[in-house]
Scaffold this active site. Structure first.
Site, PDB file in Angstrom:
ATOM      1  N   TYR A  78       4.485  -0.886  -0.015  1.00 17.21           N
ATOM      2  CA  TYR A  78       4.774   0.030  -1.116  1.00 17.21           C
ATOM      3  C   TYR A  78       4.642  -0.650  -2.477  1.00 17.21           C
ATOM      4  CZ  TYR A  78       5.974   4.487   1.021  1.00 17.21           C
ATOM      5  OH  TYR A  78       5.891   5.700   1.639  1.00 17.21           O
ATOM      6  N   GLU A 101      -2.063   1.030  -7.844  1.00 18.89           N
ATOM      7  CA  GLU A 101      -2.106   2.268  -8.623  1.00 18.89           C
ATOM      8  C   GLU A 101      -1.939   1.968 -10.118  1.00 18.89           C
ATOM      9  OE1 GLU A 101       0.709   5.110  -7.124  1.00 18.89           O
ATOM     10  OE2 GLU A 101       0.160   4.718  -5.041  1.00 18.89           O
TER      11      GLU A 101
END
Length: 319
Positions: free
Chosen positions: A243, A250
């Protein structure tokens, strides 16, 4: 048993011939004061006496704190039977869901389709990485985007599933993950051709697909009441490194897209006169960067609680 009594260390033993059959393995507990032995009847019922012989053995004395006469025993049995009947009545009042199997079938199919989609993405990217090496980084979007579009569009159903109570997943973490990914996929990467040939696309897609390789099979098996412990461990452990890495990829894609959006003015909003102000989309992306890491914290907190629930130390049940 060997014990220390009034006459020193001795071997102590006794024998009781019960009136009716009892369970062969009694329960016992040793304390500093005494030895407690619990013998269970094979069948519940009232006995005329304890032993086969009519005269009570001299070494036996009744414990009047636990003594029950025949009427007390019947009352206790009746209360237990009434409790079972009341429980059955309460369970029968709970309305049965006529669509239970249909819902379960839908969830199994949904999770299976998503698992197959992300498996295709992961295998395709891995094979291309081994064959082409670093060159595979730069055309990832053109070879993988269609399948990623399909999977991430289908993922919108997860929000609907949570809204209508089809799954017990909390709504906020689901919304953050689904809309966050779709924003990156459709807006940051999909709308800018300049971004589609960058290496960061490979890492964004790769981290997303690895996470889902364990998440969707776990949910699919949970729908049919199956728990595979290695898969449970992977589901609630792999997110710890993946994550943050996915969020970092991102963030890099957003940082790389900001100059392009500033230069092209794409998605910027020009306010009418007399304000004569333009809200730059690149500024909104900078704000979104802060929201990205805030969302990461919310998801981390949720997943950490889930990990403790599924992998934490089991509490012993009190009898």
């Amino acid at each position: 048993a060997q014990g220390h009594g009034a006459k020193g260390d001795n071997i102590y033993e006794f024998q009781i011939d019960f009136l009716e059959p009892v369970e062969p393995k009694p329960l016992y507990k040793v304390t500093q004061r005494q030895l407690n032995i619990t013998v269970q009847k094979k069948e519940s019922g009232w006995w005329e006496r304890l032993t086969k012989q009519e005269k009570r053995p001299l070494f036996l004395a009744p414990d009047f704190d636990r003594w029950l006469d025949e009427s007390d025993a019947e009352l206790e049995l009746r209360e237990k039977e009434e409790e079972k009947i009341n429980k059955m009545k309460i369970e029968s009042r709970v309305p049965k869901d006529p669509f239970k199997h249909l819902k379960k079938g839908y969830l199994v199919v949904y999770n299976l389709v998503q698992f197959l989609g992300f498996s295709w993405i992961f295998v395709n990217m891995t094979v291309r990485l081994f064959i082409l090496g670093k060159d595979s980084f730069y055309d990832t979007f053109h070879t993988i985007a269609d399948m990623m579009y399909f999977c991430q569009t289908l993922a919108l159903m997860e929000i609907m599933n949570s809204l209508i109570g089809l799954v017990r997943s909390p709504l906020l973490p689901t919304v953050i993950q689904v809309f966050g990914r779709n924003f990156i996929l459709f807006v940051v990467l999909g709308s800018l051709e300049e971004m589609q040939s960058k290496a960061v696309v490979f890492f964004v897609f790769y981290f997303w697909s690895i996470i889902e390789l364990f998440r969707y099979p776990f949910y699919m098996l949970s729908c049919i009441g199956i728990e595979w412990k290695p898969l449970t461990w992977l589901r609630y452990t792999t997110w710890i490194p993946l994550y943050p890495l996915g969020s970092l990829a991102e963030a890099v894609s957003i940082v790389q897209s900001i100059p392009i959006f500033s230069e092209t003015g794409k998605f910027s909003l020009a306010m009418p006169n007399p304000l004569n102000v333009t809200i730059q989309f690149s500024f909104l992306l900078q704000v979104y960067l802060i929201a990205l890491f805030l969302g990461l914290f919310i998801n981390f907190r949720h997943l950490y609680k889930q990990r403790r629930k599924h992998l934490g130390p089991k509490k012993r049940k009190m009898k």
